[in-house]
Scaffold this motif. Structure first.
Motif, PDB file in Angstrom:
ATOM      1  N   LEU A  99       0.826  -1.207   0.000  1.00 28.58           N
ATOM      2  CA  LEU A  99       0.000   0.000   0.000  1.00 28.58           C
ATOM      3  C   LEU A  99       0.861   1.257   0.000  1.00 28.58           C
ATOM      4  CD1 LEU A  99      -2.989   1.090   0.314  1.00 28.58           C
ATOM      5  CD2 LEU A  99      -2.482   1.252   2.757  1.00 28.58           C
ATOM      6  N   LEU A 100       0.534   2.183  -0.897  1.00 22.34           N
ATOM      7  CA  LEU A 100       1.145   3.503  -0.922  1.00 22.34           C
ATOM      8  C   LEU A 100       0.062   4.558  -0.778  1.00 22.34           C
ATOM      9  CD1 LEU A 100       3.766   3.418  -3.841  1.00 22.34           C
ATOM     10  CD2 LEU A 100       4.237   3.461  -1.389  1.00 22.34           C
ATOM     11  N   HIS A 101       0.451   5.740  -0.373  1.00 24.98           N
ATOM     12  CA  HIS A 101      -0.477   6.869  -0.341  1.00 24.98           C
ATOM     13  C   HIS A 101       0.035   7.935  -1.306  1.00 24.98           C
ATOM     14  CE1 HIS A 101      -2.008   4.965   3.314  1.00 24.98           C
ATOM     15  NE2 HIS A 101      -3.078   5.741   3.179  1.00 24.98           N
ATOM     16  N   MET A 102      -0.725   8.165  -2.367  1.00 21.95           N
ATOM     17  CA  MET A 102      -0.409   9.219  -3.318  1.00 21.95           C
ATOM     18  C   MET A 102      -1.148  10.465  -2.856  1.00 21.95           C
ATOM     19  SD  MET A 102       1.550   7.512  -5.244  1.00 21.95           S
ATOM     20  CE  MET A 102       1.822   8.565  -6.647  1.00 21.95           C
ATOM     21  N   GLY A 103      -0.439  11.299  -2.108  1.00 23.99           N
ATOM     22  CA  GLY A 103      -1.117  12.391  -1.429  1.00 23.99           C
ATOM     23  C   GLY A 103      -1.975  11.807  -0.316  1.00 23.99           C
ATOM     24  N   MET A 104      -3.267  12.084  -0.334  1.00 25.22           N
ATOM     25  CA  MET A 104      -4.201  11.554   0.661  1.00 25.22           C
ATOM     26  C   MET A 104      -4.887  10.280   0.186  1.00 25.22           C
ATOM     27  SD  MET A 104      -4.006  13.701   3.205  1.00 25.22           S
ATOM     28  CE  MET A 104      -5.515  13.497   4.164  1.00 25.22           C
ATOM     29  N   ASP A 105      -4.643   9.887  -1.055  1.00 23.75           N
ATOM     30  CA  ASP A 105      -5.342   8.742  -1.623  1.00 23.75           C
ATOM     31  C   ASP A 105      -4.528   7.458  -1.472  1.00 23.75           C
ATOM     32  OD1 ASP A 105      -7.417  10.384  -2.492  1.00 23.75           O
ATOM     33  OD2 ASP A 105      -6.362  10.861  -4.358  1.00 23.75           O
ATOM     34  N   PRO A 106      -5.121   6.381  -0.890  1.00 24.25           N
ATOM     35  CA  PRO A 106      -4.428   5.094  -0.802  1.00 24.25           C
ATOM     36  C   PRO A 106      -4.408   4.389  -2.150  1.00 24.25           C
ATOM     37  CG  PRO A 106      -6.632   4.904   0.117  1.00 24.25           C
ATOM     38  CD  PRO A 106      -6.447   6.353  -0.232  1.00 24.25           C
ATOM     39  N   VAL A 107      -3.279   3.786  -2.492  1.00 26.45           N
ATOM     40  CA  VAL A 107      -3.114   3.075  -3.763  1.00 26.45           C
ATOM     41  C   VAL A 107      -2.480   1.716  -3.481  1.00 26.45           C
ATOM     42  CG1 VAL A 107      -1.987   3.069  -6.015  1.00 26.45           C
ATOM     43  CG2 VAL A 107      -2.824   5.220  -5.053  1.00 26.45           C
ATOM     44  N   VAL A 108      -3.101   0.657  -3.950  1.00 23.23           N
ATOM     45  CA  VAL A 108      -2.540  -0.689  -3.804  1.00 23.23           C
ATOM     46  C   VAL A 108      -1.683  -0.989  -5.027  1.00 23.23           C
ATOM     47  CG1 VAL A 108      -3.044  -3.146  -3.610  1.00 23.23           C
ATOM     48  CG2 VAL A 108      -4.469  -1.489  -2.395  1.00 23.23           C
ATOM     49  N   VAL A 109      -0.445  -1.367  -4.802  1.00 23.75           N
ATOM     50  CA  VAL A 109       0.515  -1.638  -5.877  1.00 23.75           C
ATOM     51  C   VAL A 109       0.695  -3.141  -6.028  1.00 23.75           C
ATOM     52  CG1 VAL A 109       2.854  -1.242  -6.727  1.00 23.75           C
ATOM     53  CG2 VAL A 109       1.700   0.533  -5.394  1.00 23.75           C
ATOM     54  N   LEU A 110       0.558  -3.637  -7.247  1.00 25.22           N
ATOM     55  CA  LEU A 110       0.828  -5.040  -7.578  1.00 25.22           C
ATOM     56  C   LEU A 110       2.196  -5.112  -8.227  1.00 25.22           C
ATOM     57  CD1 LEU A 110      -2.656  -5.999  -9.084  1.00 25.22           C
ATOM     58  CD2 LEU A 110      -1.922  -6.039  -6.694  1.00 25.22           C
ATOM     59  N   CYS A 111       3.116  -5.834  -7.611  1.00 28.19           N
ATOM     60  CA  CYS A 111       4.511  -5.783  -8.046  1.00 28.19           C
ATOM     61  C   CYS A 111       5.064  -7.167  -8.400  1.00 28.19           C
ATOM     62  CB  CYS A 111       5.354  -5.126  -6.954  1.00 28.19           C
ATOM     63  SG  CYS A 111       6.932  -4.474  -7.527  1.00 28.19           S
ATOM     64  N   SER A 112       4.241  -7.991  -9.012  1.00 31.66           N
ATOM     65  CA  SER A 112       4.710  -9.283  -9.516  1.00 31.66           C
ATOM     66  C   SER A 112       3.744  -9.776 -10.582  1.00 31.66           C
ATOM     67  CB  SER A 112       4.819 -10.316  -8.390  1.00 31.66           C
ATOM     68  OG  SER A 112       3.535 -10.791  -8.016  1.00 31.66           O
ATOM     69  N   CYS A 113       4.228 -10.622 -11.471  1.00 34.52           N
ATOM     70  CA  CYS A 113       3.378 -11.156 -12.546  1.00 34.52           C
ATOM     71  C   CYS A 113       2.223 -11.968 -11.978  1.00 34.52           C
ATOM     72  CB  CYS A 113       4.220 -12.017 -13.486  1.00 34.52           C
ATOM     73  SG  CYS A 113       5.425 -11.086 -14.444  1.00 34.52           S
ATOM     74  N   ASP A 114       2.494 -12.747 -10.929  1.00 39.77           N
ATOM     75  CA  ASP A 114       1.441 -13.579 -10.333  1.00 39.77           C
ATOM     76  C   ASP A 114       0.345 -12.721  -9.708  1.00 39.77           C
ATOM     77  OD1 ASP A 114       2.732 -15.889 -11.075  1.00 39.77           O
ATOM     78  OD2 ASP A 114       3.811 -16.103  -9.179  1.00 39.77           O
ATOM     79  N   ALA A 115       0.750 -11.625  -9.037  1.00 37.92           N
ATOM     80  CA  ALA A 115      -0.245 -10.746  -8.410  1.00 37.92           C
ATOM     81  C   ALA A 115      -1.111 -10.054  -9.460  1.00 37.92           C
ATOM     82  CB  ALA A 115       0.458  -9.706  -7.540  1.00 37.92           C
ATOM     83  N   VAL A 116      -0.482  -9.602 -10.549  1.00 34.60           N
ATOM     84  CA  VAL A 116      -1.227  -8.951 -11.631  1.00 34.60           C
ATOM     85  C   VAL A 116      -2.174  -9.943 -12.299  1.00 34.60           C
ATOM     86  CG1 VAL A 116      -1.014  -7.847 -13.888  1.00 34.60           C
ATOM     87  CG2 VAL A 116       0.554  -7.222 -12.049  1.00 34.60           C
ATOM     88  N   LYS A 117      -1.699 -11.164 -12.515  1.00 35.88           N
ATOM     89  CA  LYS A 117      -2.537 -12.192 -13.140  1.00 35.88           C
ATOM     90  C   LYS A 117      -3.742 -12.521 -12.262  1.00 35.88           C
ATOM     91  CE  LYS A 117      -2.436 -16.928 -14.907  1.00 35.88           C
ATOM     92  NZ  LYS A 117      -1.607 -18.143 -15.114  1.00 35.88           N
ATOM     93  N   GLU A 118      -3.512 -12.650 -10.964  1.00 40.43           N
ATOM     94  CA  GLU A 118      -4.617 -12.976 -10.059  1.00 40.43           C
ATOM     95  C   GLU A 118      -5.653 -11.860 -10.030  1.00 40.43           C
ATOM     96  OE1 GLU A 118      -5.435 -14.091  -5.340  1.00 40.43           O
ATOM     97  OE2 GLU A 118      -3.384 -13.876  -6.091  1.00 40.43           O
ATOM     98  N   ALA A 119      -5.185 -10.605 -10.068  1.00 41.86           N
ATOM     99  CA  ALA A 119      -6.119  -9.473  -9.994  1.00 41.86           C
ATOM    100  C   ALA A 119      -6.848  -9.251 -11.304  1.00 41.86           C
ATOM    101  CB  ALA A 119      -5.356  -8.213  -9.591  1.00 41.86           C
ATOM    102  N   LEU A 120      -6.129  -9.183 -12.413  1.00 41.63           N
ATOM    103  CA  LEU A 120      -6.717  -8.764 -13.684  1.00 41.63           C
ATOM    104  C   LEU A 120      -7.315  -9.907 -14.499  1.00 41.63           C
ATOM    105  CD1 LEU A 120      -4.115  -6.102 -14.864  1.00 41.63           C
ATOM    106  CD2 LEU A 120      -6.152  -5.814 -13.442  1.00 41.63           C
ATOM    107  N   ILE A 121      -6.943 -11.152 -14.178  1.00 40.46           N
ATOM    108  CA  ILE A 121      -7.495 -12.292 -14.928  1.00 40.46           C
ATOM    109  C   ILE A 121      -8.422 -13.122 -14.038  1.00 40.46           C
ATOM    110  CG2 ILE A 121      -6.933 -14.411 -16.184  1.00 40.46           C
ATOM    111  CD1 ILE A 121      -4.377 -13.108 -17.118  1.00 40.46           C
ATOM    112  N   SER A 122      -7.903 -13.577 -12.909  1.00 47.16           N
ATOM    113  CA  SER A 122      -8.720 -14.412 -12.029  1.00 47.16           C
ATOM    114  C   SER A 122      -9.858 -13.628 -11.382  1.00 47.16           C
ATOM    115  CB  SER A 122      -7.840 -15.047 -10.939  1.00 47.16           C
ATOM    116  OG  SER A 122      -6.797 -15.814 -11.515  1.00 47.16           O
ATOM    117  N   ASN A 123      -9.639 -12.325 -11.126  1.00 47.29           N
ATOM    118  CA  ASN A 123     -10.672 -11.486 -10.498  1.00 47.29           C
ATOM    119  C   ASN A 123     -10.916 -10.233 -11.339  1.00 47.29           C
ATOM    120  OD1 ASN A 123     -11.010 -12.843  -7.643  1.00 47.29           O
ATOM    121  ND2 ASN A 123      -8.796 -12.688  -7.978  1.00 47.29           N
TER     122      ASN A 123
END
Length: 297
Positions: A71-95
């Motif tokens: 988790l990062l905060h860009m200013g006041m806004d929280p942003v979840v960062v996906l930093c691996s191929c498996d995490a991106v695949k699980e988020a954008l394909i599986s879900n």
């Protein structure tokens, strides 16, 4: 008196920062369990976590410390960062249904003219554009053996260009960029460019400036404070000029396509898009006319 005034001002600033820190922490807890990440500063968030010119390198280093999802905060806004191929695949394909929407990003909105196109749109508009784009690109050979002929032809042009160096050392990056871009241009614009064509070099220069600006710290700060960044000087304005330049080039190509369009013989992606747009406009006009006489479609 001046010392007292300065002390009072400093005290007020400290109180404001403390209140904002507590508020930000409570917001994080109220949203349930969130992934780990560096502690944010009030207002600025984790802006100082980005070091150097390449934001992506900073994100990768943070991923090594906090894991593939953090988790990062860009200013006041929280942003979840996906930093691996498996995490991106699980988020954008599986879900895909849960993670398919684009968040608010002022810089992306500026590039895509207010959230238009496959990259910048959301919801039903995105689904229709994605479906149309995939179908059209497949018709022009993307993902099929027929695209191999375009690639092989461009490979020959690339080899001829490399032979001009006569064995001297060179950086092949820009040559490969030209070759790949030409294959894309042949599908989207209907024709390839000579490697020294001025318009072609201008397009590549604009694209390079946009990608460089988008991945810089200036681009990230613009996403946080767009109204402020629009009014102050800085390298980000080079990116805006490049964006405007790309838009003007595309407008010229669209105008030429409209003047020579044959609905029965589409030459490229632009032709197909113009034909589809006119078909949709005709359907809307017909629907409006039928509703005007009391009929429903």
């Amino acid at each position: 008196m001046e010392i007292i005034g300065a002390t009072t001002l400093l005290l007020i600033v400290c109180i404001v920062f403390i209140v904002l820190s507590i508020t930000q922490a409570r917001k994080g807890k109220s949203k349930g369990k969130l992934p780990p990440g560096p502690t944010p500063l009030p207002i600025l968030g984790n802006l100082f976590q980005f070091t150097g010119k390449d934001v992506f390198k900073s994100l990768y280093k943070l991923g090594e410390k906090y894991g593939p999802v953090y988790l990062l905060h860009m200013g006041m806004d929280p942003v979840v960062v996906l930093c691996s191929c498996d995490a991106v695949k699980e988020a954008l394909i599986s879900n895909a249904e849960d993670f398919g929407a684009r968040g608010h990003m002022p810089l992306l909105n500026r590039i895509t003219c207010g959230g238009q196109g496959v990259v910048g749109s959301n919801g039903e508009r995105w689904k229709q554009l994605r479906r149309f784009s995939l179908m059209t690109l497949r018709n022009f050979g993307m993902g099929k053996k027929s695209i191999a002929q375009r690639i092989q032809e461009e490979a020959q042009f690339l080899m001829n260009e490399l032979r001009k160096s006569k064995g001297q050392p060179l950086d092949p990056t820009f040559y490969f960029s030209k070759a790949v871009s030409n294959v894309i241009c042949s599908v989207v614009l209907g024709d390839r460019f000579e490697y020294e064509d001025k318009d072609f070099l201008t397009i590549l220069g604009f694209m390079n400036e946009i990608f460089k600006g988008f991945s810089s710290i200036w681009g990230q700060v613009y996403n946080l404070y767009p109204n402020v960044m629009d009014r102050i000087p800085g390298p980000h304005h080079k990116m805006f000029k490049a964006i405007d330049g790309i838009h003007e080039i595309i407008k010229k190509h669209v105008k030429r396509h409209k003047e020579t369009l044959d609905p029965n013989d589409p030459r490229d992606f632009i032709d197909c898009f113009l034909i589809k747009t006119e078909q949709n406009a005709s359907i809307r006009r017909l629907t409006t006319s039928l509703e005007g006489i009391g009929l429903r479609v």
